[in-house]
Design a protein around this motif. Structure first.
Motif, PDB file in Angstrom:
ATOM      1  N   GLU A  17      -0.387  -3.775 -14.037  1.00 43.49           N
ATOM      2  CA  GLU A  17      -0.849  -4.821 -13.120  1.00 43.49           C
ATOM      3  C   GLU A  17      -0.645  -4.224 -11.870  1.00 43.49           C
ATOM      4  N   SER A  18       0.603  -3.703 -11.392  1.00 42.78           N
ATOM      5  CA  SER A  18       0.895  -3.506 -10.027  1.00 42.78           C
ATOM      6  C   SER A  18      -0.221  -2.185  -9.721  1.00 42.78           C
ATOM      7  N   LEU A  19      -0.290  -1.151 -10.457  1.00 37.56           N
ATOM      8  CA  LEU A  19      -0.942   0.108 -10.430  1.00 37.56           C
ATOM      9  C   LEU A  19      -2.344  -0.363  -9.965  1.00 37.56           C
ATOM     10  N   GLN A  20      -2.997  -1.311 -10.757  1.00 39.81           N
ATOM     11  CA  GLN A  20      -4.447  -1.672 -10.536  1.00 39.81           C
ATOM     12  C   GLN A  20      -4.425  -2.413  -9.327  1.00 39.81           C
ATOM     13  N   LEU A  21      -3.563  -3.198  -9.095  1.00 40.28           N
ATOM     14  CA  LEU A  21      -3.646  -3.737  -7.599  1.00 40.28           C
ATOM     15  C   LEU A  21      -3.669  -2.842  -6.565  1.00 40.28           C
ATOM     16  N   LEU A  22      -2.947  -1.808  -6.409  1.00 42.85           N
ATOM     17  CA  LEU A  22      -2.734  -0.848  -5.671  1.00 42.85           C
ATOM     18  C   LEU A  22      -4.008   0.070  -5.547  1.00 42.85           C
ATOM     19  N   ARG A  23      -4.609   0.370  -6.594  1.00 37.65           N
ATOM     20  CA  ARG A  23      -5.641   1.304  -6.590  1.00 37.65           C
ATOM     21  C   ARG A  23      -6.890   0.621  -6.200  1.00 37.65           C
ATOM     22  N   GLU A  24      -6.984  -0.619  -6.268  1.00 34.68           N
ATOM     23  CA  GLU A  24      -7.937  -1.487  -5.737  1.00 34.68           C
ATOM     24  C   GLU A  24      -7.976  -1.599  -4.261  1.00 34.68           C
ATOM     25  N   PRO A  70      -7.381   3.286  -1.554  1.00 35.02           N
ATOM     26  CA  PRO A  70      -7.877   4.560  -2.468  1.00 35.02           C
ATOM     27  C   PRO A  70      -7.390   6.071  -2.151  1.00 35.02           C
ATOM     28  N   ASN A  71      -6.459   6.226  -1.352  1.00 35.12           N
ATOM     29  CA  ASN A  71      -5.867   7.488  -1.079  1.00 35.12           C
ATOM     30  C   ASN A  71      -5.237   8.126  -2.407  1.00 35.12           C
ATOM     31  N   ASP A  72      -5.297   9.381  -2.379  1.00 32.91           N
ATOM     32  CA  ASP A  72      -4.589  10.189  -3.058  1.00 32.91           C
ATOM     33  C   ASP A  72      -3.156   9.889  -3.364  1.00 32.91           C
ATOM     34  N   PHE A  90      -0.485  -2.041   1.589  1.00 35.46           N
ATOM     35  CA  PHE A  90      -0.820  -1.881  -0.175  1.00 35.46           C
ATOM     36  C   PHE A  90      -0.427  -0.319  -0.388  1.00 35.46           C
ATOM     37  N   VAL A  91       0.855  -0.016  -0.170  1.00 32.35           N
ATOM     38  CA  VAL A  91       1.236   1.293  -0.496  1.00 32.35           C
ATOM     39  C   VAL A  91       2.421   1.199  -1.485  1.00 32.35           C
ATOM     40  N   GLU A  92       2.761   2.394  -2.051  1.00 33.89           N
ATOM     41  CA  GLU A  92       3.723   2.476  -3.023  1.00 33.89           C
ATOM     42  C   GLU A  92       5.125   1.870  -2.934  1.00 33.89           C
ATOM     43  N   PHE A  93       5.419   2.312  -1.630  1.00 34.39           N
ATOM     44  CA  PHE A  93       6.722   1.801  -1.316  1.00 34.39           C
ATOM     45  C   PHE A  93       7.200   0.185  -0.826  1.00 34.39           C
ATOM     46  N   ASN A  94       5.862  -0.506  -1.013  1.00 31.46           N
ATOM     47  CA  ASN A  94       5.980  -2.054  -1.005  1.00 31.46           C
ATOM     48  C   ASN A  94       5.897  -2.560  -2.229  1.00 31.46           C
ATOM     49  N   GLY A  95       5.950  -3.851  -2.516  1.00 27.16           N
ATOM     50  CA  GLY A  95       5.642  -4.562  -3.710  1.00 27.16           C
ATOM     51  C   GLY A  95       5.500  -5.886  -3.356  1.00 27.16           C
ATOM     52  N   GLY A  96       5.621  -6.706  -4.384  1.00 28.79           N
ATOM     53  CA  GLY A  96       5.201  -8.076  -4.479  1.00 28.79           C
ATOM     54  C   GLY A  96       5.812  -8.926  -5.320  1.00 28.79           C
ATOM     55  N   PHE A  97       5.368 -10.267  -5.084  1.00 31.46           N
ATOM     56  CA  PHE A  97       6.111 -11.493  -5.955  1.00 31.46           C
ATOM     57  C   PHE A  97       5.085 -11.743  -7.179  1.00 31.46           C
ATOM     58  N   SER A  98       5.675 -11.670  -8.607  1.00 34.10           N
ATOM     59  CA  SER A  98       4.981 -12.316  -9.577  1.00 34.10           C
ATOM     60  C   SER A  98       4.649 -13.677  -9.638  1.00 34.10           C
TER      61      SER A  98
END
Length: 311
Positions: free
Chosen positions: A159-166, A169-171, A184-192
């Motif tokens: 779910e998180s990877l899909q959100l990030l990729r949306e 678009p960076n490699d 929207f970078v991998e060193f951040n996150g969010g609340f379910s």
């Protein structure tokens, strides 16, 4: 009164620089600064009620050198000198060193057994406690939605990877380059959604019982108390929960090592603490917050400024 500290990021390593290459990081020194903070807190009269550690207690460098367990033992030994509870929130660097499953079995799991009103889910590190009447602290898990710390075969990871990729678009998913929404970078996150629903119920209870509430999480949730990058992915969702209640007086965060502050449109103070890791050896970065009927007074040390927060 309670102690606050953020982003210690200890590692037994030579000084380095942040990802931008322009801010020095004092990996070894951060442990000495933590000991200084512990000494100052231990000398407080009357004694503190507790300490809030806002995440990133050891650095990701430890994982590469196989020192994660040893580094964690050292910072916990320092905090263990205090005679009061220390409450931990988990940041990205916790997850560079340990899986969620492992963190639960370390001293960084400060969730009380049988926490009131239950956690939102077994693997979500959110809980709340009331140190005194009509005052509550809520600890949020800002990496509940995240690709770090989650097992790659878990639904939350996908779910998180899909959100990030949306959104990115960076490699390199840690790069905010060219993004409309650079958080929207991998060193951040969010609340379910499950955590937000639970949070809403906790605040409803506090409203009904006329409590004042302090919320803490590793990631800032207000753009004016951060930069565009160091924010929770769905910070607006957390803010809208807070703003639909009367009880929250302050949100405490780390992650942005330069710190930040704002008073939002609903009268909530957003305080982002300066990080110990980028604090020169002759200074420090911790504070004590004194709570009164109508205000909180922050006595900062070193890089952290004094502040009066009325409510």
């Amino acid at each position: 009164a309670f102690g606050v500290i953020a982003d210690i990021q200890y590692a037994d390593a030579e000084d380095g620089y942040n990802f931008g290459g322009y801010q020095r990081r004092y990996y070894r020194q951060s442990l000495h600064l933590l000991w200084d903070a512990v000494e100052a807190w231990a000398a407080e009269k009357p004694p503190l009620a507790f300490v809030l550690q806002l995440g990133d207690i050891i650095d990701g460098l430890n994982a590469r050198s196989g020192e994660s367990e040893g580094a964690l033992a050292q910072v916990l030994a320092a905090l263990g000198q205090l005679q009061v509870p220390v409450h931990h929130t988990w940041g990205n660097h916790e997850f560079y060193n340990f899986s969620r499953a492992r963190l639960v079995h370390t001293g960084l799991n400060s969730r009380p057994a049988g926490a009131v009103a239950g956690p939102p889910a077994e693997d979500c590190q959110a809980y709340h406690f009331s140190p005194t009447t009509r005052f509550r602290v809520v600890v949020l898990d800002a990496y509940d939605l995240s690709t770090v710390g989650r097992e790659p075969d878990s639904p939350r990871y996908w779910e998180s990877l899909q959100l990030l990729r949306e959104k990115n678009p960076n490699d390199n998913l840690n790069s905010p380059a060219g993004l409309e929404e650079p958080r929207f970078v991998e060193f951040n996150g969010g609340f379910s959604q499950a955590q937000l629903d639970w949070f809403n119920e906790v605040l409803k209870f506090s409203d009904e019982n006329q409590e004042k509430v302090v919320v803490m999480g590793h990631l800032p949730i207000h753009p004016d108390a951060s930069n565009g990058v160091c924010l929770a992915w769905n910070y607006e969702d957390a803010l809208s929960v807070i703003h639909s209640h009367q009880c929250v007086v302050c949100f405490l965060a780390g992650h942005l090592h330069d710190g930040g502050y704002c008073l939002d449109s609903h009268g909530v103070h957003h305080l982002t603490l300066e990080g110990v890791i980028e604090t020169p050896p002759e200074s420090n970065a911790f504070g004590t917050i004194y709570v009164y009927e109508d205000k909180m007074v922050l006595k900062g040390r070193g890089r952290i400024s004094d502040r009066v927060m009325h409510f």
